[in-house]
Design a protein around this motif. Structure first.
Motif, PDB file in Angstrom:
ATOM      1  N   GLY A  87     107.306 -65.879 -46.847  1.00 56.06           N
ATOM      2  CA  GLY A  87     108.080 -65.012 -45.963  1.00 56.06           C
ATOM      3  C   GLY A  87     109.111 -64.210 -46.730  1.00 56.06           C
ATOM      4  N   LEU A  88     109.753 -64.849 -47.700  1.00 52.00           N
ATOM      5  CA  LEU A  88     110.719 -64.125 -48.535  1.00 52.00           C
ATOM      6  C   LEU A  88     110.011 -63.067 -49.369  1.00 52.00           C
ATOM      7  N   GLU A  89     108.818 -63.394 -49.836  1.00 45.52           N
ATOM      8  CA  GLU A  89     108.047 -62.398 -50.590  1.00 45.52           C
ATOM      9  C   GLU A  89     107.697 -61.200 -49.704  1.00 45.52           C
ATOM     10  N   LEU A  90     107.238 -61.467 -48.485  1.00 42.38           N
ATOM     11  CA  LEU A  90     106.847 -60.394 -47.571  1.00 42.38           C
ATOM     12  C   LEU A  90     108.021 -59.539 -47.115  1.00 42.38           C
ATOM     13  N   SER A  91     109.223 -60.096 -47.142  1.00 43.47           N
ATOM     14  CA  SER A  91     110.397 -59.328 -46.698  1.00 43.47           C
ATOM     15  C   SER A  91     110.666 -58.132 -47.600  1.00 43.47           C
ATOM     16  N   ASN A  92     110.188 -58.229 -48.839  1.00 42.01           N
ATOM     17  CA  ASN A  92     110.386 -57.164 -49.828  1.00 42.01           C
ATOM     18  C   ASN A  92     111.863 -56.913 -50.111  1.00 42.01           C
ATOM     19  N   LYS A  93     112.691 -57.930 -49.886  1.00 41.75           N
ATOM     20  CA  LYS A  93     114.132 -57.845 -50.157  1.00 41.75           C
ATOM     21  C   LYS A  93     114.486 -58.775 -51.310  1.00 41.75           C
ATOM     22  N   PRO A  94     115.529 -58.455 -52.066  1.00 38.42           N
ATOM     23  CA  PRO A  94     115.986 -59.403 -53.083  1.00 38.42           C
ATOM     24  C   PRO A  94     116.531 -60.663 -52.420  1.00 38.42           C
ATOM     25  N   PHE A  95     116.309 -61.796 -53.059  1.00 42.66           N
ATOM     26  CA  PHE A  95     116.784 -63.036 -52.451  1.00 42.66           C
ATOM     27  C   PHE A  95     117.267 -64.012 -53.517  1.00 42.66           C
ATOM     28  N   LEU A  96     118.271 -64.800 -53.128  1.00 46.06           N
ATOM     29  CA  LEU A  96     118.777 -65.920 -53.930  1.00 46.06           C
ATOM     30  C   LEU A  96     118.542 -67.177 -53.107  1.00 46.06           C
ATOM     31  N   TRP A  97     117.725 -68.091 -53.631  1.00 44.16           N
ATOM     32  CA  TRP A  97     117.254 -69.237 -52.859  1.00 44.16           C
ATOM     33  C   TRP A  97     117.669 -70.524 -53.563  1.00 44.16           C
ATOM     34  N   VAL A  98     118.384 -71.379 -52.839  1.00 43.32           N
ATOM     35  CA  VAL A  98     118.790 -72.680 -53.367  1.00 43.32           C
ATOM     36  C   VAL A  98     117.714 -73.705 -53.016  1.00 43.32           C
ATOM     37  N   VAL A  99     117.056 -74.232 -54.036  1.00 43.37           N
ATOM     38  CA  VAL A  99     116.045 -75.274 -53.861  1.00 43.37           C
ATOM     39  C   VAL A  99     116.552 -76.507 -54.604  1.00 43.37           C
ATOM     40  N   ARG A 100     117.242 -77.379 -53.873  1.00 37.33           N
ATOM     41  CA  ARG A 100     117.871 -78.527 -54.516  1.00 37.33           C
ATOM     42  C   ARG A 100     116.835 -79.604 -54.804  1.00 37.33           C
ATOM     43  N   PRO A 101     117.131 -80.532 -55.698  1.00 40.12           N
ATOM     44  CA  PRO A 101     116.225 -81.657 -55.946  1.00 40.12           C
ATOM     45  C   PRO A 101     115.958 -82.444 -54.656  1.00 40.12           C
ATOM     46  N   GLY A 102     114.707 -82.779 -54.428  1.00 43.27           N
ATOM     47  CA  GLY A 102     114.357 -83.582 -53.256  1.00 43.27           C
ATOM     48  C   GLY A 102     114.282 -82.796 -51.962  1.00 43.27           C
ATOM     49  N   MET A 103     114.132 -81.476 -52.040  1.00 47.15           N
ATOM     50  CA  MET A 103     114.147 -80.664 -50.828  1.00 47.15           C
ATOM     51  C   MET A 103     112.841 -80.768 -50.030  1.00 47.15           C
ATOM     52  N   THR A 104     111.749 -81.177 -50.700  1.00 39.71           N
ATOM     53  CA  THR A 104     110.481 -81.340 -49.999  1.00 39.71           C
ATOM     54  C   THR A 104     110.082 -82.809 -49.986  1.00 39.71           C
ATOM     55  N   LYS A 105     109.226 -83.145 -49.042  1.00 38.19           N
ATOM     56  CA  LYS A 105     108.737 -84.523 -48.957  1.00 38.19           C
ATOM     57  C   LYS A 105     107.854 -84.865 -50.151  1.00 38.19           C
ATOM     58  N   GLU A 106     107.226 -83.841 -50.734  1.00 39.32           N
ATOM     59  CA  GLU A 106     106.412 -84.045 -51.913  1.00 39.32           C
ATOM     60  C   GLU A 106     107.316 -84.178 -53.139  1.00 39.32           C
ATOM     61  N   THR A 107     106.746 -84.587 -54.243  1.00 33.93           N
ATOM     62  CA  THR A 107     107.551 -84.827 -55.445  1.00 33.93           C
ATOM     63  C   THR A 107     107.961 -83.538 -56.141  1.00 33.93           C
ATOM     64  N   THR A 108     107.265 -82.441 -55.872  1.00 31.91           N
ATOM     65  CA  THR A 108     107.601 -81.175 -56.527  1.00 31.91           C
ATOM     66  C   THR A 108     108.025 -80.139 -55.502  1.00 31.91           C
ATOM     67  N   THR A 109     108.761 -79.152 -55.970  1.00 33.05           N
ATOM     68  CA  THR A 109     109.151 -78.015 -55.130  1.00 33.05           C
ATOM     69  C   THR A 109     108.625 -76.743 -55.772  1.00 33.05           C
ATOM     70  N   ASP A 110     107.328 -76.761 -56.091  1.00 33.19           N
ATOM     71  CA  ASP A 110     106.706 -75.610 -56.739  1.00 33.19           C
ATOM     72  C   ASP A 110     106.341 -74.558 -55.708  1.00 33.19           C
ATOM     73  N   CYS A 111     106.559 -73.294 -56.066  1.00 37.08           N
ATOM     74  CA  CYS A 111     106.149 -72.187 -55.211  1.00 37.08           C
ATOM     75  C   CYS A 111     104.645 -71.960 -55.373  1.00 37.08           C
ATOM     76  N   PRO A 112     104.031 -71.185 -54.456  1.00 38.31           N
ATOM     77  CA  PRO A 112     102.597 -70.897 -54.583  1.00 38.31           C
ATOM     78  C   PRO A 112     102.258 -70.294 -55.949  1.00 38.31           C
ATOM     79  N   ASP A 113     101.005 -70.459 -56.365  1.00 36.45           N
ATOM     80  CA  ASP A 113     100.564 -69.966 -57.671  1.00 36.45           C
ATOM     81  C   ASP A 113     100.851 -68.470 -57.813  1.00 36.45           C
ATOM     82  N   GLY A 114     101.424 -68.111 -58.941  1.00 35.87           N
ATOM     83  CA  GLY A 114     101.699 -66.707 -59.227  1.00 35.87           C
ATOM     84  C   GLY A 114     102.873 -66.129 -58.482  1.00 35.87           C
ATOM     85  N   TYR A 115     103.623 -66.975 -57.782  1.00 39.19           N
ATOM     86  CA  TYR A 115     104.689 -66.478 -56.901  1.00 39.19           C
ATOM     87  C   TYR A 115     105.778 -65.731 -57.666  1.00 39.19           C
TER      88      TYR A 115
END
Length: 466
Positions: A304-332
């Motif tokens: 969604g942030l990619e589609l907005s076509n706006k600059p963004f600053l995103w805080v992704v803290r440790p443990g933010m997802t239920k999974e062990t990694t907080t990786d963005c989609p491939d090539g993001y």
């Protein structure tokens, strides 16, 4: 010199599905640290008492020790659990606190009496810790309750008996209806499931946290001051229900560009340099210390942030997802390029004060809400649980400075919804105009002779009385 015991012992965790929570909400730690700094500026010595787990996090990330270190002592007492035990079990943690921490606090105050030339003259306790007030009463120490969140949220706690009488909840605090609650015509409506103690799935946890609420309300009859981190400009209706509350906030508003104490993670200041290179249309995204996303929701937000076509600053803290990694989609990051910046933790007050930031996508915690309001920013609201939904109502329905992000039938906020609401918020200047209007009004409480300024000054004078 007066010696104040300042307590942030709030036992807070989120929904039971979330694992490995080891600390409480920063929404309680940061404002009471701010209050402590206001006190030491007036020459009052403060002992800041935390749980052992929180103490290690706060002390290791406190950047301004040199300024306040000689007047603020950071100490800890055990919460009754072993360090290896799971503090995401809020029922177990709450019962442990109730069983063990009052004795530990009493021992600490006795130790201060013996080892320090100045005795403890006042205990300021997070209002959710009613047992700390009882300890102070027992030891003949003056007593103050501090509420770091909105008065609307506090009003729902103070009204628990009315909710029982109206058959909204039962005697154990468990909701028995889905009827929306509105304590007054001009206050935000509350769903029973979003009451501060009722946002957990298992009844044992609801009962344990409700016991804390009841004890806190009963202990509030023993206090001499009840101070709150809010202002009449923001919450006139809620304050009118409980005029005995003294509003001294927003405590963060006069400290927007200073280094902030109470963070659990180290801030990344390089994002400020990145902001210096951006135009005035940056989306700032941050969800506080305990919001958790599943993999699908995390990826939808990224896209969604990619589609907005706006600059963004995103805080992704440790443990933010239920999974062990907080990786963005491939090539993001290759696709987004330099218009996107991801950090693990940000100096949020400085970020929100930066002229390049155009809006704030937030979980609507009270601290974040106050920080956005005092910087005149419109919001995209993404609440996670409890009082965050009350604050969303303030933002979207009462102050009208933001938009809700709506979930689909799967409970997901989609990339299309994110892009649509970003476009609507940034294209409609009404939101910014209203946000700037509130920004102008709120500081009046903090100026000399303003309500919050006067209340805080009177409180400090009371502390300094012999």
């Amino acid at each position: 010199m007066d010696h104040i015991a300042l307590h942030e012992l709030h036992a807070h965790a989120d929904k039971p599905a979330i694992q490995n929570r080891k600390h409480s909400s920063q929404g309680h730690v940061i404002p009471i640290m701010e209050l402590g700094q206001r006190l030491v500026e007036q020459g009052i010595r403060v002992t800041f008492i935390n749980t052992e787990v929180n103490h290690k996090l706060v002390a290791s990330n406190w950047l301004d020790k040199d300024r306040f270190g000689h007047l603020i002592s950071m100490v800890s007492i055990p919460d009754g659990l072993e360090l290896w035990e799971d503090r995401s079990d809020l029922c177990k943690l709450t019962l442990s606190i109730l069983q063990t921490m009052s004795d530990k606090l009493e021992e600490l105050i006795e130790t201060i009496k013996k080892e320090d030339s100045s005795k403890v003259t006042c205990v300021i306790a997070d209002d959710s810790m009613g047992w700390a007030i009882r300890v102070a009463m027992k030891m003949g120490v003056r007593r103050t309750a501090f509420w770091p969140a909105s008065v609307a949220t506090l009003a729902s706690l103070l009204s628990f008996q009315k909710l029982i009488d109206d058959r909204i909840i039962n005697e154990k605090g468990i909701p028995v209806t889905d009827q929306t609650i509105q304590l007054s015509e001009t206050m935000p409506p509350i769903k029973p499931e979003n009451l501060g103690w009722a946002c957990f799935k298992d009844e044992a946890t609801i009962e344990a946290t409700f016991r804390l609420v009841k004890e806190a309300v009963e202990a509030s009859r023993l206090i001499e001051w009840f101070i709150c981190n809010s202002s009449t400009e923001l919450e006139a209706a809620a304050f009118s229900l409980f005029p005995q509350l003294l509003l001294i906030g927003p405590l963060l508003a006069s400290n927007r560009l200073a280094d902030q104490a109470g963070h659990f993670w180290q801030e990344d200041p390089t994002c400020l340099t990145w902001l210096d290179q951006q135009q005035c249309s940056v989306i700032y995204i941050a969800f506080g210390s305990f919001t958790i996303f599943n993999k699908t929701q995390f990826e939808e937000l990224a896209l969604g942030l990619e589609l907005s076509n706006k600059p963004f600053l995103w805080v992704v803290r440790p443990g933010m997802t239920k999974e062990t990694t907080t990786d963005c989609p491939d090539g993001y990051m290759e696709r987004v390029g330099s218009r996107g910046r991801i950090v693990s933790w940000a100096p949020q007050q400085k970020v929100l004060a930066h002229p390049s930031v155009a809006c704030f996508m937030s979980h609507c915690g009270w601290n974040s809400t106050l920080e956005g309001v005092t910087n005149g920013l419109p919001f995209l609201c993404w609440p996670y649980f409890a009082d965050q939904f009350h604050n969303e109502t303030y933002i979207c329905d009462i102050w009208k400075t933001g938009l809700r992000l709506d979930k689909d039938e799967r409970g997901i906020i989609t990339r299309g919804e994110i892009r649509s609401k970003v476009e609507k918020l940034l294209s409609d200047k009404t939101f910014t105009v209203k946000a700037m209007d509130i920004r102008k009004k709120v500081p009046s409480s903090l100026r000399k002779c303003g309500c919050s300024h006067s209340n805080l000054s009177n409180f400090i004078e009371w502390i300094q009385e012999r």
